[in-house]
Design a protein around this motif. Structure first.
Motif, PDB file in Angstrom:
ATOM      1  N   SER A 183       0.814  -1.215   0.000  1.00  0.00           N
ATOM      2  CA  SER A 183       0.000   0.000   0.000  1.00  0.00           C
ATOM      3  C   SER A 183       0.843   1.259   0.000  1.00  0.00           C
ATOM      4  CB  SER A 183      -0.935   0.007   1.214  1.00  0.00           C
ATOM      5  OG  SER A 183      -0.187  -0.029   2.414  1.00  0.00           O
ATOM      6  N   GLY A 184       2.129   1.117   0.262  1.00  0.00           N
ATOM      7  CA  GLY A 184       3.020   2.267   0.270  1.00  0.00           C
ATOM      8  C   GLY A 184       4.355   1.905  -0.343  1.00  0.00           C
ATOM      9  N   VAL A 185       5.067   2.916  -0.802  1.00  0.00           N
ATOM     10  CA  VAL A 185       6.371   2.683  -1.433  1.00  0.00           C
ATOM     11  C   VAL A 185       7.424   3.633  -0.859  1.00  0.00           C
ATOM     12  CG1 VAL A 185       5.568   1.688  -3.587  1.00  0.00           C
ATOM     13  CG2 VAL A 185       5.590   4.163  -3.365  1.00  0.00           C
ATOM     14  N   PRO A 186       8.708   3.267  -0.957  1.00  0.00           N
ATOM     15  CA  PRO A 186       9.222   2.111  -1.690  1.00  0.00           C
ATOM     16  C   PRO A 186       8.924   0.805  -0.951  1.00  0.00           C
ATOM     17  CG  PRO A 186      11.016   3.115  -0.464  1.00  0.00           C
ATOM     18  CD  PRO A 186       9.821   4.017  -0.296  1.00  0.00           C
ATOM     19  N   PHE A 187       8.870  -0.272  -1.722  1.00  0.00           N
ATOM     20  CA  PHE A 187       8.669  -1.599  -1.154  1.00  0.00           C
ATOM     21  C   PHE A 187       9.588  -2.568  -1.890  1.00  0.00           C
ATOM     22  CE2 PHE A 187       6.845  -5.597  -0.020  1.00  0.00           C
ATOM     23  CZ  PHE A 187       6.238  -5.393   1.219  1.00  0.00           C
TER      24      PHE A 187
ATOM     25  N   PRO B  14       9.994   4.935   6.795  1.00  0.00           N
ATOM     26  CA  PRO B  14       9.114   5.881   6.088  1.00  0.00           C
ATOM     27  C   PRO B  14       8.738   5.433   4.678  1.00  0.00           C
ATOM     28  CG  PRO B  14      11.365   6.708   6.178  1.00  0.00           C
ATOM     29  CD  PRO B  14      11.338   5.484   7.036  1.00  0.00           C
ATOM     30  N   VAL B  15       7.463   5.668   4.356  1.00  0.00           N
ATOM     31  CA  VAL B  15       6.935   5.360   3.029  1.00  0.00           C
ATOM     32  C   VAL B  15       6.059   6.512   2.547  1.00  0.00           C
ATOM     33  CG1 VAL B  15       6.886   2.864   3.408  1.00  0.00           C
ATOM     34  CG2 VAL B  15       4.870   4.228   3.924  1.00  0.00           C
ATOM     35  N   CYS B  16       5.752   6.477   1.266  1.00  0.00           N
ATOM     36  CA  CYS B  16       4.730   7.344   0.699  1.00  0.00           C
ATOM     37  C   CYS B  16       3.516   6.466   0.399  1.00  0.00           C
ATOM     38  CB  CYS B  16       5.212   8.001  -0.593  1.00  0.00           C
ATOM     39  SG  CYS B  16       6.586   9.152  -0.349  1.00  0.00           S
ATOM     40  N   GLU B  17       2.362   6.965   0.782  1.00  0.00           N
ATOM     41  CA  GLU B  17       1.138   6.180   0.637  1.00  0.00           C
ATOM     42  C   GLU B  17      -0.009   7.130   0.311  1.00  0.00           C
ATOM     43  OE1 GLU B  17       0.369   3.815   4.071  1.00  0.00           O
ATOM     44  OE2 GLU B  17      -1.256   2.691   3.146  1.00  0.00           O
ATOM     45  N   ASP B  18      -0.812   6.771  -0.671  1.00  0.00           N
ATOM     46  CA  ASP B  18      -1.958   7.589  -1.055  1.00  0.00           C
ATOM     47  C   ASP B  18      -1.522   9.019  -1.379  1.00  0.00           C
ATOM     48  OD1 ASP B  18      -4.613   8.235  -1.559  1.00  0.00           O
ATOM     49  OD2 ASP B  18      -5.003   8.785   0.528  1.00  0.00           O
TER      50      ASP B  18
END
Lengths: 220, 39
Positions: A183-187, B14-18
Motif C-alpha cells: 500500500s506504500g512505497v518504496p517496497f 518511512p513510506v509514501c502512501e496515497d
C-alpha cells in the motif's frame, strides 16, 4: 559469498522516499557485492496519485493542499524536512522547481527501458530529473528527451509511449503490488518471499540481503 | 502472482502512501472526514 539474490522494487517517480530508499539500498547493495554477493534488481510500477493530471498547474504544496487536503503550513514544514533528509543522502531536492504530474507514462518508459536492458539507468535519470532538476516527467516529449539522454532511441521511446505498448506491463505491476498487499512505497521484495517496506537504514537492507543469501548473522 | 510475503526489517520505516509521505518530525493533521474524502 556466492549466492545470487533477486530484488524487486516497487516505487513511483513522484515518491521522495523512493529516491532516498534507492540510495540507502544501493549502499547495502554495494556492501553485498563487495562481499561477493550477486544482485539482480528490477523496478516495478506503483502510482501514488493516479488521479494527478499530467499538466498540474501549481506547486507541490498546492497539490497536497488541494488534492490531499493537507494544511499548507504543515506541508511546507514536511517538504523542508524531506529536503534535509534527502540532502543527508547526497540528494538535492528542489520542491520549488518540481513539476507535479501524472507518472503513468514515466512507468511505461521504465518498462520500455527494461526491454532495452537500461531500466536502472532510467530510474536514476527520472528521479534526478523530477526531484533535483525541475524537469517534467509526465509528457511524452519530455520523457523521450530523458530517454535519449541515457542513450535510448528517442523515436522508439515516443512510439512506445504514444501507442501505450507498455501500459499492460504497468497494470500488471500494480496488480502484483495489490496481490502482495503493498500500500506504500518504496517496497522491496527479496527473492519473492521477503518483504521490506520503506526507506530503511542501509544496515537493515544489508541484513536482509545476507539472510536471503543464506548468510543470516554472517559478517560481510 | 506469488504468495504472501514475510515482512522483515523496521516496520516503521518511512513510506509514501496515497500520495502523502510520512516525514519523521513533521505532523500532518487531517480531519478524519477529509482523509476519507481524499481517498
Amino acid at each position: 559469498m556466492s549466492s545470487s539474490v533477486k530484488v524487486d522494487i516497487w516505487s513511483d517517480i513522484a515518491c521522495p522516499w523512493c529516491f532516498v530508499g534507492k540510495r540507502r539500498f544501493e549502499t547495502a547493495a554495494a556492501d553485498f557485492a563487495a562481499a561477493g554477493g550477486e544482485l539482480e534488481v528490477e523496478y516495478h510500477s506503483f502510482e501514488l496519485s493516479p488521479e494527478t493530471p499530467v499538466d498540474f498547474d501549481g506547486t507541490e504544496v498546492d497539490f497536497l493542499v488541494s488534492h490531499k487536503h493537507l494544511p499548507a503550513q504543515q506541508v511546507e514544514q514536511m517538504l523542508a524536512q524531506m529536503t534535509e533528509l534527502a540532502a543527508a543522502e547526497g540528494l538535492s531536492y528542489d520542491f520549488d522547481a518540481l513539476q507535479h504530474t501524472n507518472t503513468v507514462k514515466a512507468h511505461e518508459l521504465l518498462h520500455f527501458a527494461k526491454a532495452k536492458g537500461r531500466q536502472l539507468d532510467l530510474v536514476e535519470r527520472l528521479f534526478a530529473a523530477y526531484f533535483e532538476q525541475g524537469r517534467h516527467v509526465g509528457r511524452v516529449d519530455d520523457l523521450a528527451d530523458l530517454a535519449a539522454e541515457i542513450g535510448l532511441d528517442r523515436a522508439e521511446a515516443v512510439e512506445a509511449l504514444t501507442t501505450g505498448t507498455y501500459l499492460p506491463a504497468v497494470q500488471a505491476d500494480k496488480e502484483q503490488a495489490t496481490a502482495y498487499g503493498i500500500s506504500g512505497v518504496p517496497f522491496f521484495v527479496i527473492d519473492g518471499r521477503l518483504g521490506v517496506s520503506g526507506a530503511q537504514d542501509p544496515s537493515v537492507f544489508s541484513e536482509v540481503l545476507r539472510e536471503a543469501a543464506g548468510l543470516a548473522g554472517a559478517t560481510s | 502472482v506469488s504468495g504472501p510475503l514475510e515482512i522483515v526489517g523496521d516496520t516503521d520505516a518511512p513510506v509514501c502512501e496515497d500520495g502523502v509521505c510520512a516525514v519523521p518530525g513533521a505532523t500532518l493533521d487531517r480531519p478524519d472526514d477529509e482523509v476519507e474524502r481524499a481517498r
